[in-house]
Structure formats: structure tokens, C-alpha cells
Design a protein around this motif. Structure first.
Motif, PDB file in Angstrom:
ATOM      1  N   GLU A  73       0.678  -1.155  -0.125  1.00  0.00           N
ATOM      2  CA  GLU A  73       0.264   0.591  -0.423  1.00  0.00           C
ATOM      3  C   GLU A  73       1.230   1.030  -0.211  1.00  0.00           C
ATOM      4  N   ALA A  74       1.883   0.916   0.907  1.00  0.00           N
ATOM      5  CA  ALA A  74       2.758   2.646   0.602  1.00  0.00           C
ATOM      6  C   ALA A  74       3.577   3.103  -0.840  1.00  0.00           C
ATOM      7  N   GLU A  75       3.902   1.420  -1.556  1.00  0.00           N
ATOM      8  CA  GLU A  75       4.293   2.291  -2.961  1.00  0.00           C
ATOM      9  C   GLU A  75       3.136   2.778  -3.524  1.00  0.00           C
ATOM     10  N   ILE A  76       1.899   1.855  -3.291  1.00  0.00           N
ATOM     11  CA  ILE A  76       0.526   2.425  -4.829  1.00  0.00           C
ATOM     12  C   ILE A  76       0.574   4.797  -3.744  1.00  0.00           C
ATOM     13  N   ALA A  77       0.341   4.314  -2.424  1.00  0.00           N
ATOM     14  CA  ALA A  77       0.311   6.045  -2.252  1.00  0.00           C
ATOM     15  C   ALA A  77       1.648   7.052  -2.515  1.00  0.00           C
ATOM     16  N   SER A  78       2.224   6.055  -2.467  1.00  0.00           N
ATOM     17  CA  SER A  78       3.890   7.239  -3.407  1.00  0.00           C
ATOM     18  C   SER A  78       3.974   7.353  -4.461  1.00  0.00           C
ATOM     19  N   VAL A  79       3.889   6.487  -5.507  1.00  0.00           N
ATOM     20  CA  VAL A  79       3.237   6.220  -7.132  1.00  0.00           C
ATOM     21  C   VAL A  79       2.710   7.424  -7.208  1.00  0.00           C
ATOM     22  N   LEU A  80       1.357   7.374  -6.765  1.00  0.00           N
ATOM     23  CA  LEU A  80       0.486   8.439  -6.645  1.00  0.00           C
ATOM     24  C   LEU A  80       0.404   9.435  -6.842  1.00  0.00           C
ATOM     25  N   ARG A  81       1.521  10.012  -5.313  1.00  0.00           N
ATOM     26  CA  ARG A  81       1.634  11.014  -5.229  1.00  0.00           C
ATOM     27  C   ARG A  81       2.876  12.094  -5.864  1.00  0.00           C
ATOM     28  N   SER A  82       3.827  11.028  -6.298  1.00  0.00           N
ATOM     29  CA  SER A  82       4.775  11.106  -6.767  1.00  0.00           C
ATOM     30  C   SER A  82       4.047  12.393  -8.586  1.00  0.00           C
ATOM     31  N   SER A  83       2.188  11.341  -9.049  1.00  0.00           N
ATOM     32  CA  SER A  83       2.006  11.882 -10.035  1.00  0.00           C
ATOM     33  C   SER A  83       1.319  13.213  -9.791  1.00  0.00           C
ATOM     34  N   CYS A  84       1.461  13.040  -8.869  1.00  0.00           N
ATOM     35  CA  CYS A  84       0.204  14.640  -8.647  1.00  0.00           C
ATOM     36  C   CYS A  84       1.175  15.911  -8.090  1.00  0.00           C
ATOM     37  N   ASN A  85       0.831  16.872  -8.696  1.00  0.00           N
ATOM     38  CA  ASN A  85       1.500  18.693  -8.047  1.00  0.00           C
ATOM     39  C   ASN A  85       0.890  18.544  -6.958  1.00  0.00           C
ATOM     40  N   LEU A  86       1.620  17.994  -5.607  1.00  0.00           N
ATOM     41  CA  LEU A  86       0.612  18.468  -4.555  1.00  0.00           C
ATOM     42  C   LEU A  86       0.728  19.789  -3.729  1.00  0.00           C
TER      43      LEU A  86
END
Length: 626
Positions: A73-86
Motif C-alpha cells: 500500500e505504501a508503494e501505491i500511495a507513493s507512486v500516486l503522490r509522485s504523479s500529482c502536483n501536491l
């Protein structure tokens, strides 16, 4: 990580029986919801928890593979956050973490995913004005046609309604004005028109009697799934996609046409043809009274079948015509999609303005810092055409929640804990005239009476309501009068009172003659609550300066129809053209709310001076010397 898994491990594996449906469902959510919003993110999390389905071509969504097959789950959260301008999406930045991913995958595993994404609307913030927003119903115009989302260059999708609640808290807004569109308004028409309105309302300039949208006042455009007539893709693809249903329709229509055609043929053969023969006119069909031979019988059967087939073709053309003008389709979507979705927006917004802005969400995203609640926000509602029907149905839904007429005194204009109804503005409302009258047909009386003020913009020269509406509602309204008399066709006529004074009274045109819109009764309060603006002779709505009488009524309609189809005027929608007096009045009503009633009416009389607009206020008021 404080959330426990209800599933055992990642990645998930497809089940053979549900693979195709699950894949199509997830991909449809991703295509038809705003990127980096709550529902979109949850669908992407589930996709990234699965490997690519068999025989599926690899693809990408916002720079990431469509399916990931990730093992944590941490990997999914990490890649999603990396694709978004936070920095651009603060709601996404604060909420999408490992716990959020686990809760989402739990909802999928526990078959509660529909509840997790079940908000039936999306919210967008204007990138140039902090007090301009869009609310968009997530219902599509057709089940198999993708939604057209607002431009991301202009509008930023909010993560969820809780983010809107937090934004309103921080900005300390005190008023909301929500405006919705009417019949046959596809997204490519509504979004640019709304931007144009918002820019005009937000334009800062010298202080005048109209005013501009202040920073503490929110302007929201609401888009429900209206459809473009004739050219909408779903109108032509659905019958072929569901050919079995189309075949059933054709068989049913053919049987009905055979019966109707047979009755028509026998009437022609037994009554019409003999009379025409007596008068020396050769009829198209042979008389059935003549002596029938076997040879003649074959000809009669052939004529019979041709009449039945002609009836079938005529009915097929008329049914298809009613379908492609999309009137009844839009009406259905306004009542059953648009109104409930907007009512849900107000209900969730009221919750989001409370101590816990996440109280209206399916599951809480963790502990949030306590925030002091907003003061009460006043709400103005603006509807146009069929959007007026939507708005009054929203009021009825909310009225069922906050009480009926017997609780009107105690609850006043409450829409919840933090929202209060203020002004209702209806322009060209596609609503039966019975709306004004007392009795069983007045289905929203208790809700309407909660509005502090009601303004009606109408025109007796609105051809869409005068003709198209009566055709579309002929078989759906409870009476012929309700289908043919629409509230948006009311106009003001000068009449003399019993003391020989002149005043405006609402009338409505039938065809060439007119009648009083409302007959006086002992229960007159709803009729008197309306402020009437008669825009019949406003230049953008009307192109003919003739006075209305029995001799000019139909020529006026004919000339205006030609000008309407030539795009010289808009007999139905010009109220919101930013260069019209009607839009100036609407702008005044939603920006200068600090004025007293007498000052408001005085300013309205100033605004309509030197214009052909007629005005009748809701209470007796003498026109000031201006």
C-alpha cells in the motif's frame, strides 16, 4: 499506519467471472471523474492493486500505468503522490497516504466500493477567482457516452466536498449564489457561458448601483446532464447498441400502427370514399360498399396494407423526432438526476461547514484539527428554463428534510444548520402556470414560501415555451392547461383598478388572446410573493417592436422565429447575456444584498428606466421619482 487490512495480501487477482465488468467499471470511473478527486483516486488505487488483465494493451493514466500489480500500500500511495502536483491539489496531498489506500482496498474487498465513491457530484475551483466554483452532476447524458469534464486549465478539481467546506471556512464567506442552466444545454455551451458570466460578475470597476461580486460572496455554476438535440451521440448509437430493445420497440409500434391503420382504412373506405364518389371526386382508396370480387379484394388488401404501413412510418418519424429533440430526456434527467444530486450537494456542504468537515464522507480520513464553524451562509438560487423545474424540486427535497409548512414559522428559511434560503431567481421557467395558483397542483408551496424573495423573469414571446413545451408536455402533464400555459410566458399588462388607477397585472397569452395569469382568491400569498419582470420587449429577446394584440400576435411569433433561427436574438435564453438589462438586474440582486427593501426597489426602477422592461414588485410600492 492505524488501519488494519480486511484482505490478506497484494496484488489482487482477477476473478474470471467478474474480470470484464470490474475492468470496464474501474476504467469508466477514471475516464468520467475529475483527476485527483476522491472517486478518481480510489478507482486508481484499485487499478494499481491489480496486474494487467489478460489480453489488455498497456496504457497510462496521468503518467502511471493503468494497472500496476503493486505489492504494498505504501508503494501505491507513493507512486500516486509522485504523479500529482501536491501544491496544486492540497486535498489530495493531505489525505492520500497509506491508511487511505488501505481503507480504499478494504472497501473494494468488502464489496462496499460503491458506497465509498457514491458522491453524485464533483466540485471544481476556478483558478483565477477564489470565490468562483463549479458543481457538476456525475450522471452522464447517456449510459454509453463519456462525460465532458470542465477544462483543467481553468478549473481545478477539488478532492471532495470537505475541501470546499475548509476553503469556505478559511475565506469566511457569507453568501452563496448558485446558478443552473436549462433544456438542451450541453457542457460545451454551459462552461464558456458560465466563465463569461463569472468574469463579468467579478470585474472590478467604479462603484455603481449594480455592484460586483464581493470576495465574501461565492458564485457557483451547477451543471446537470443536459444534452444537445439531434447531434448528441447517444441519440443515434443507443438504438444500435441495444438492437434487441429497438427491435421490440419496432414490433410494438408496428402492431399499434397496424391496428390504427386498419381503423383509418375502414373509416376511409366506409365513410370518406363513398362521400367523395358522390361529390364526383375520385378517392385515393376504393369504397368498401361496392360489390367485392376476388380481383377487387386483392386490391383492397393491398390498399389496406399500404395505409397501415404509412401510419407506421409516420408514427416512427414522430417518435424519433420526439427523441432527438431530447425534451423529455432532459426533463427526466433534471428531475431524477439533477435535482437529487444538487440536494445532496447542499446536504453534504452543510455537514462540511460544521465542526467536522468530513462528517458527510463514507469513511473518515483520520483525525482532523478542530475548526470553528462558519456563521450562517445565505443562499441565492438562480434557475433558467428547465433548470427552474430542477431548482424547485431541490427545494421540495430539502423541504422534506427541514420540515413542511406547519413548521415554517419555527424554522423559517433554514436549509440546515449553516445554510439559509434567501433569494430565488427564475428566468423563463419551464413550469406550469399552476405553480402560481393555490391547490393540489402547487407541489412546492411550503418550500417556496421559505425564500425571502422570489424574482420572475418572463416573456410572452418565448417561442420555446409557447410551442415546443406544449408539444413536449402534451402527454405528460395532468391537464391540457398545464401543458400549454407555462410560467415563463407570463407578461405584465396595464389594467385599471376599481378606483380608476393604472397598475400592472400578470397575464398570459393563449394563442392570439390573453387571460389573467391568476384569479384572485382568499389564499393569495404565493402569487403576491413574486416580483415580476416582463422582458417581452427587451431587444435581445424580441426583435419586433409591434404592440401585442390579436392581429399582431402570430406575425410577432413568425418574425421572432426567423430571427431566432438566424441567431439574431435568443427568445429563450438572452436573460443571461452580459450586455442585457436583465443580466444587469440579476447582477444587482446577487451583489447588492446589503440594501433595504425600499432601496432595492428604488435601484431596480433606476435600472429599468429607459428600457422596455416592466416590473411589478411583490408588495405595493409607489414608483419613486428618479
Amino acid at each position: 499506519m492505524g488501519t488494519e487490512r480486511s484482505y490478506q495480501t497484494l496484488p489482487f487477482y482477477w476473478h474470471r467471472d467478474t474480470l470484464e465488468n470490474d475492468r470496464r467499471w474501474l476504467e469508466s470511473i477514471v475516464r468520467n471523474t475529475a483527476p485527483f478527486s476522491d472517486a478518481w483516486t480510489k478507482a486508481r488505487i484499485v487499478q494499481l492493486g491489480y496486474p494487467y488483465p489478460p489480453n489488455t494493451k498497456p496504457g497510462t493514466v496521468e503518467g502511471l500505468p493503468t494497472y500496476g500489480g503493486y505489492t504494498s500500500e505504501a508503494e501505491i500511495a507513493s507512486v500516486l503522490r509522485s504523479s500529482c502536483n501536491l501544491l496544486e491539489y492540497p486535498g489530495f496531498e493531505t489525505q492520500v497516504n497509506e491508511d487511505y489506500v488501505i481503507r480504499t482496498l478494504n472497501s473494494w474487498h468488502n464489496r462496499e466500493f460503491t458506497q465509498a465513491i457514491s458522491r453524485n457530484f464533483e466540485v471544481y475551483a476556478d483558478r483565477y477567482h477564489s470565490n468562483i466554483f463549479l458543481v457538476v452532476s456525475t450522471a452522464p447524458s447517456s449510459l454509453n457516452v463519456d462525460r465532458q469534464l470542465p477544462s483543467r486549465d481553468r478549473f481545478r478539481p477539488l478532492f471532495n466536498i470537505a475541501e470546499l467546506g475548509q476553503m469556505m471556512r478559511l475565506a469566511n464567506f457569507n453568501r452563496i449564489t448558485l446558478r443552473t442552466h436549462g433544456y438542451a444545454t450541453p457542457p460545451e455551451r454551459f462552461y464558456p457561458a458560465f466563465v463569461n458570466e463569472a468574469e463579468s460578475l467579478s470585474l472590478k470597476g467604479p462603484i455603481n448601483q449594480v455592484g460586483t461580486l464581493e470576495e465574501k460572496s461565492v458564485y457557483i455554476g451547477y451543471r446537470w446532464p443536459g444534452e444537445r438535440p439531434i447531434l448528441s451521440p447517444g441519440l443515434w448509437t443507443d438504438p444500435f447498441r441495444y438492437w434487441g430493445i429497438s427491435l421490440k420497440f419496432l414490433v410494438g409500434l408496428a402492431l399499434a400502427a397496424f391496428g390504427g391503420g386498419s381503423v383509418l382504412y375502414f373509416v376511409l373506405g366506409l365513410l370518406i370514399a363513398p362521400l367523395l364518389t358522390i361529390w364526383g371526386i375520385k378517392p385515393i382508396v376504393d369504397s368498401l360498399w361496392q360489390w367485392i370480387t376476388w380481383d377487387a379484394l386483392a386490391g383492397l388488401i393491398s390498399q389496406w396494407l399500404w395505409v397501415a404501413f404509412s401510419v407506421f412510418l409516420l408514427w416512427l418519424f414522430l417518435f424519433q423526432l420526439l427523441r432527438i429533440v431530447v425534451y423529455q430526456r432532459d426533463r427526466y434527467r433534471a428531475i431524477h438526476y439533477g435535482a437529487p444530486d444538487l440536494a445532496e450537494f447542499f446536504w453534504r456542504l452543510d455537514k462540511a461547514l460544521g465542526d467536522n468537515p468530513y462528517a458527510s464522507m463514507p469513511f473518515l480520513p483520520g483525525e482532523q484539527p478542530p475548526l470553528s464553524p462558519l456563521p450562517t451562509l445565505k443562499v441565492n438560487l438562480i434557475g433558467h428554463s428547465m433548470g427552474c423545474l430542477l431548482v424547485v424540486n431541490v427545494l421540495r427535497i430539502l423541504s422534506d428534510r427541514f420540515g413542511k409548512e406547519d413548521r415554517l414559522v419555527q424554522q423559517g428559511n433554514d436549509m440546515g444548520e449553516y445554510l439559509r434560503l434567501d433569494r430565488l431567481i427564475l428566468s423563463a421557467p419551464d413550469i406550469p402556470l399552476e405553480f402560481l395558483r393555490e391547490g393540489r397542483n402547487n407541489y412546492v408551496r411550503s418550500a417556496i414560501l421559505r425564500c425571502r424573495e422570489i424574482y420572475l423573469f418572463s416573456s410572452d414571446r418565448d417561442l420555446v415555451l409557447r410551442y415546443l413545451s406544449v408539444l413536449g408536455n402534451w402527454f405528460s402533464e395532468p391537464s391540457v392547461a398545464m401543458s400549454g400555459l407555462r410560467l415563463g410566458n407570463v407578461y405584465l399588462k396595464t389594467v385599471k383598478t376599481h378606483d380608476d388607477q393604472e397598475e400592472y397585472r400578470p397575464f398570459i397569452r393563449i394563442m392570439v388572446n390573453s387571460q389573467a395569469a391568476v384569479e384572485p382568491t382568499s389564499a393569495y400569498d404565493l402569487f403576491e410573493k413574486f416580483n415580476y419582470f416582463d422582458c417581452s420587449q427587451m431587444s435581445k429577446i424580441n426583435g419586433v417592436k409591434w404592440k401585442l394584440n390579436a392581429g399582431t400576435a402570430l406575425p410577432i411569433d413568425l418574425v421572432n422565429a426567423l430571427l431566432y433561427f438566424a441567431n439574431k436574438i435568443d427568445v429563450h435564453g438572452a436573460y443571461y447575456w452580459v450586455d442585457t438589462p436583465s443580466f444587469e438586474i440579476i447582477q444587482f440582486l446577487i451583489t447588492r444584498y446589503e440594501l433595504s427593501r425600499s432601496d432595492t426597489l428604488a435601484t431596480i426602477y433606476q435600472l429599468i428606466e429607459n428600457t422596455p422592461i416592466r416590473f411589478r414588485p411583490s408588495q405595493p410600492f409607489s414608483k419613486p421619482n428618479v
